[in-house]
Design a protein around this motif. Structure first.
Motif, PDB file in Angstrom:
ATOM      1  N   LEU A 177     -56.045 -56.251 -40.887  1.00 41.19           N
ATOM      2  CA  LEU A 177     -55.056 -55.686 -41.789  1.00 41.19           C
ATOM      3  C   LEU A 177     -55.554 -55.909 -43.209  1.00 41.19           C
ATOM      4  O   LEU A 177     -55.543 -57.035 -43.702  1.00 41.19           O
ATOM      5  CB  LEU A 177     -53.683 -56.324 -41.596  1.00 41.19           C
ATOM      6  N   LYS A 194     -46.990 -48.640 -47.042  1.00 42.28           N
ATOM      7  CA  LYS A 194     -47.783 -47.414 -46.962  1.00 42.28           C
ATOM      8  C   LYS A 194     -48.557 -47.189 -48.256  1.00 42.28           C
ATOM      9  O   LYS A 194     -48.026 -47.339 -49.347  1.00 42.28           O
ATOM     10  CB  LYS A 194     -46.883 -46.213 -46.680  1.00 42.28           C
ATOM     11  N   THR A 224     -53.964 -51.203 -44.736  1.00 42.39           N
ATOM     12  CA  THR A 224     -54.686 -50.417 -43.755  1.00 42.39           C
ATOM     13  C   THR A 224     -54.962 -51.265 -42.525  1.00 42.39           C
ATOM     14  O   THR A 224     -55.538 -52.350 -42.635  1.00 42.39           O
ATOM     15  CB  THR A 224     -56.022 -49.897 -44.314  1.00 42.39           C
ATOM     16  N   ILE A 225     -54.552 -50.770 -41.371  1.00 38.73           N
ATOM     17  CA  ILE A 225     -54.816 -51.453 -40.118  1.00 38.73           C
ATOM     18  C   ILE A 225     -56.013 -50.794 -39.438  1.00 38.73           C
ATOM     19  O   ILE A 225     -56.175 -49.577 -39.483  1.00 38.73           O
ATOM     20  CB  ILE A 225     -53.573 -51.445 -39.205  1.00 38.73           C
ATOM     21  N   THR A 233     -51.797 -44.896 -35.793  1.00 35.73           N
ATOM     22  CA  THR A 233     -51.356 -46.044 -36.583  1.00 35.73           C
ATOM     23  C   THR A 233     -50.016 -45.737 -37.221  1.00 35.73           C
ATOM     24  O   THR A 233     -49.658 -44.575 -37.422  1.00 35.73           O
ATOM     25  CB  THR A 233     -52.358 -46.398 -37.694  1.00 35.73           C
ATOM     26  N   ASN A 234     -49.278 -46.772 -37.538  1.00 36.66           N
ATOM     27  CA  ASN A 234     -48.068 -46.593 -38.311  1.00 36.66           C
ATOM     28  C   ASN A 234     -47.898 -47.765 -39.265  1.00 36.66           C
ATOM     29  O   ASN A 234     -48.498 -48.832 -39.089  1.00 36.66           O
ATOM     30  CB  ASN A 234     -46.833 -46.389 -37.419  1.00 36.66           C
ATOM     31  N   TYR A 235     -47.080 -47.531 -40.287  1.00 30.37           N
ATOM     32  CA  TYR A 235     -46.877 -48.516 -41.335  1.00 30.37           C
ATOM     33  C   TYR A 235     -45.428 -48.518 -41.764  1.00 30.37           C
ATOM     34  O   TYR A 235     -44.761 -47.480 -41.769  1.00 30.37           O
ATOM     35  CB  TYR A 235     -47.740 -48.200 -42.563  1.00 30.37           C
ATOM     36  N   SER A 286     -47.165 -53.020 -39.455  1.00 24.80           N
ATOM     37  CA  SER A 286     -48.074 -51.966 -39.045  1.00 24.80           C
ATOM     38  C   SER A 286     -48.390 -52.122 -37.569  1.00 24.80           C
ATOM     39  O   SER A 286     -48.211 -53.200 -37.000  1.00 24.80           O
ATOM     40  CB  SER A 286     -49.364 -52.033 -39.876  1.00 24.80           C
ATOM     41  N   CYS A 287     -48.861 -51.049 -36.970  1.00 21.13           N
ATOM     42  CA  CYS A 287     -49.242 -51.088 -35.568  1.00 21.13           C
ATOM     43  C   CYS A 287     -50.377 -50.103 -35.343  1.00 21.13           C
ATOM     44  O   CYS A 287     -50.440 -49.058 -36.003  1.00 21.13           O
ATOM     45  CB  CYS A 287     -48.055 -50.748 -34.666  1.00 21.13           C
TER      46      CYS A 287
END
Length: 121
Positions: A81, A65, A69-70, A58-60, A49-50
């Motif tokens: 995280l 997914k 959750t970040i 955000t991305n996963y 994740s970022c």
């Protein structure tokens, strides 16, 4: 220079939850996108994740997914995280690292020491 420390790993049963933290020492997180990565024994490191510097993006990885959750709290110089519905395949050492953005414009650096996550059946 930015120095990151991961914490929160441990051992949980499948379906359980853990919350990891990535905290800055010596500097501040607010100027950086922060990514979470993991590496299992015998496997290559993969992105998990970022989150962008302002938390607006955000991305996963597809594999996490809906379960992970970040989030970030720049006032506390910390990125979290939250990992729910953990599966044995989530077992790995989890690392955080910093970059200018999550798009790959710059390589990730300032890698932490990692925290072990173990999910049992």
């Amino acid at each position: 220079q930015l120095y990151l420390v991961e914490a929160g790993g441990g051992s949980v049963q499948s379906g359980g939850s853990l919350s990891l933290s990535c905290a800055a020492s010596r500097s501040t997180l607010e100027y950086y996108a922060i990514g979470w990565f993991r590496q299992a024994p015998g496997k290559e490191r993969e992105g998990v994740s970022c989150i962008s510097d302002n938390g607006g993006s955000t991305n996963y990885a597809d594999s996490v997914k809906g379960r992970f959750t970040i989030s970030r709290d720049n006032a506390k110089n910390t990125v979290h995280l939250r990992m729910n519905s953990l599966k044995p395949e989530d077992t790995a050492i989890y690392y955080c690292a910093a970059a200018l953005d999550c798009a790959g414009s710059t390589p990730f650096g300032s890698w932490g020491q990692g925290t072990q996550v173990t999910v049992t059946s």
